[in-house]
Design a protein around this motif. Structure first.
Motif, short mmCIF file in Angstrom:
data_model
loop_
_atom_site.label_atom_id
_atom_site.label_comp_id
_atom_site.label_asym_id
_atom_site.label_seq_id
_atom_site.Cartn_x
_atom_site.Cartn_y
_atom_site.Cartn_z
N MET A 6 1.02 -1.23 0.28
CA MET A 6 0.00 -0.08 -0.13
C MET A 6 1.30 1.37 0.20
O MET A 6 1.78 0.99 0.14
CB MET A 6 -0.75 -0.05 1.82
N PRO A 7 0.48 1.83 -1.36
CA PRO A 7 1.52 3.83 -1.01
C PRO A 7 1.04 4.54 0.38
O PRO A 7 -0.53 4.08 0.31
CB PRO A 7 1.32 3.97 -2.22
N SER A 8 2.28 5.22 0.22
CA SER A 8 1.50 6.02 2.01
C SER A 8 0.84 7.28 1.29
O SER A 8 0.71 7.84 0.14
CB SER A 8 3.10 6.77 2.19
N THR A 9 1.01 8.12 1.89
CA THR A 9 -0.08 9.15 1.81
C THR A 9 0.82 10.00 1.30
O THR A 9 -0.25 10.82 -0.39
CB THR A 9 -0.80 9.38 2.62
N THR A 10 1.68 9.98 0.91
CA THR A 10 2.39 10.99 0.58
C THR A 10 2.94 10.82 -0.99
O THR A 10 2.48 11.90 -1.82
CB THR A 10 3.78 11.12 0.89
N MET A 11 2.34 9.53 -1.43
CA MET A 11 2.89 8.89 -2.61
C MET A 11 1.95 8.82 -3.44
O MET A 11 1.41 9.38 -4.52
CB MET A 11 3.10 7.55 -2.75
N ALA A 12 0.54 9.09 -3.04
CA ALA A 12 -1.12 8.90 -3.49
C ALA A 12 -1.20 10.56 -3.42
O ALA A 12 -1.33 10.36 -4.99
CB ALA A 12 -1.75 7.94 -2.60
N MET A 13 -0.94 10.96 -2.82
CA MET A 13 -0.82 11.99 -3.44
C MET A 13 0.13 12.27 -4.18
O MET A 13 -0.79 13.47 -5.31
CB MET A 13 -0.78 13.37 -1.85
N LEU A 14 1.18 12.74 -4.61
CA LEU A 14 1.89 12.96 -5.82
C LEU A 14 1.99 11.50 -6.74
O LEU A 14 1.83 13.17 -7.84
CB LEU A 14 3.36 12.34 -5.31
N GLU A 15 0.85 11.08 -6.82
CA GLU A 15 0.46 10.43 -8.28
C GLU A 15 -0.83 10.74 -8.65
O GLU A 15 -1.54 10.39 -9.80
CB GLU A 15 0.04 8.98 -7.68
N THR A 16 -1.43 11.55 -7.30
CA THR A 16 -2.47 12.68 -8.57
C THR A 16 -2.59 13.84 -8.40
O THR A 16 -3.16 14.90 -8.96
CB THR A 16 -3.83 12.69 -6.78
N TYR A 17 -0.91 14.51 -8.57
CA TYR A 17 -0.60 15.69 -9.00
C TYR A 17 -1.18 15.16 -10.50
O TYR A 17 -0.65 14.76 -11.43
CB TYR A 17 0.64 15.66 -8.60
N PRO A 18 -1.57 16.93 -11.40
CA PRO A 18 -2.06 16.56 -12.09
C PRO A 18 -1.26 17.31 -13.33
O PRO A 18 -1.68 17.17 -14.07
CB PRO A 18 -3.36 17.76 -12.30
N SER A 30 3.61 17.42 -14.34
CA SER A 30 4.35 16.35 -14.32
C SER A 30 5.19 17.55 -13.02
O SER A 30 5.22 18.78 -12.82
CB SER A 30 5.59 16.78 -15.23
N ILE A 31 6.08 16.83 -12.57
CA ILE A 31 6.94 16.92 -11.82
C ILE A 31 8.28 16.87 -11.57
O ILE A 31 9.48 15.30 -12.07
CB ILE A 31 6.70 15.89 -10.15
N ASN A 32 9.28 17.81 -11.75
CA ASN A 32 10.68 17.71 -11.77
C ASN A 32 11.84 16.88 -10.79
O ASN A 32 12.08 17.13 -10.97
CB ASN A 32 11.14 18.90 -12.55
N HIS A 44 4.27 21.47 -5.37
CA HIS A 44 4.73 21.99 -7.32
C HIS A 44 4.24 23.05 -7.50
O HIS A 44 5.03 22.78 -8.86
CB HIS A 44 4.72 20.09 -7.65
N THR A 45 3.67 23.90 -7.80
CA THR A 45 2.69 25.03 -8.43
C THR A 45 3.95 26.21 -8.26
O THR A 45 4.40 26.72 -6.97
CB THR A 45 1.76 25.02 -8.38
N GLY A 46 4.72 26.51 -9.32
CA GLY A 46 6.08 27.03 -9.40
C GLY A 46 6.76 26.52 -8.49
O GLY A 46 8.14 28.22 -7.91
N TYR A 47 7.40 25.87 -8.76
CA TYR A 47 8.32 25.70 -8.40
C TYR A 47 9.86 25.55 -8.50
O TYR A 47 10.17 26.25 -9.69
CB TYR A 47 8.40 23.86 -8.53
N ASP A 48 10.83 25.95 -6.91
CA ASP A 48 11.75 26.59 -7.39
C ASP A 48 12.71 25.95 -7.22
O ASP A 48 12.78 25.61 -5.60
CB ASP A 48 12.05 27.47 -6.53
#
Length: 135
Positions: free
Chosen positions: A1-13, A15-17, A77-81
């Motif tokens: 079972m993935p962590s809540t953190t991973m589940a949230m990252l997987e739902t991010y609409p 791309s994440i760099n 992640h929005t506006g990631y620096d």
């Protein structure tokens, strides 16, 4: 079972760099470390020899605050620096090393310090692992 953190990252609409698995591992380690450091500081305050644990308490609280802040920033992640994330990860790895060293010095007398030192070492590794993937 993935962590809540991973589940949230997987739902991010978008791309994440960053490598999502390493990012999730770092966020989870940061949160675990913050909790361990907060609990260790509180346990130190309950020890009979509290005056001898002043530096440990301070280091625990500093590490917990830095870990919490780093986890929160890495969760956005929005506006990631990348420069901000990199700086926070470096500061966090430094804080975790310092706290891990301080707690390890008390680990033979206080089990909570031993557990905290392990959490700090794991968090330092996770921060450095994520840093190594950043361009």
């Amino acid at each position: 079972m993935p962590s809540t953190t991973m589940a949230m990252l997987e739902t991010y609409p978008r791309s994440i760099n960053l490598d999502r698995a390493k990012l999730a591992a770092a966020i989870d380690a940061l949160n675990d470390c913050a909790q361990a450091c907060t609990a260790c500081a509180d346990a130190c305050l309950s020890e009979d020899m509290v005056a001898e644990l002043t530096k440990c308490i301070r280091t625990d609280l500093d590490c917990a605050d830095i870990c919490t802040t780093t986890a929160r920033v890495l969760s956005r992640h929005t506006g990631y620096d990348a420069n901000i994330s990199r700086s926070l990860l470096e500061a966090c790895a430094t804080a975790c090393k310092s706290c891990g060293d301080e707690c390890a010095a008390h680990a033979d007398k206080h089990e909570h310090c031993r557990v905290c030192a392990e959490a700090c070492r794991a968090c330092e590794r996770a921060c450095r692992d994520l840093l190594a993937t950043m361009s």
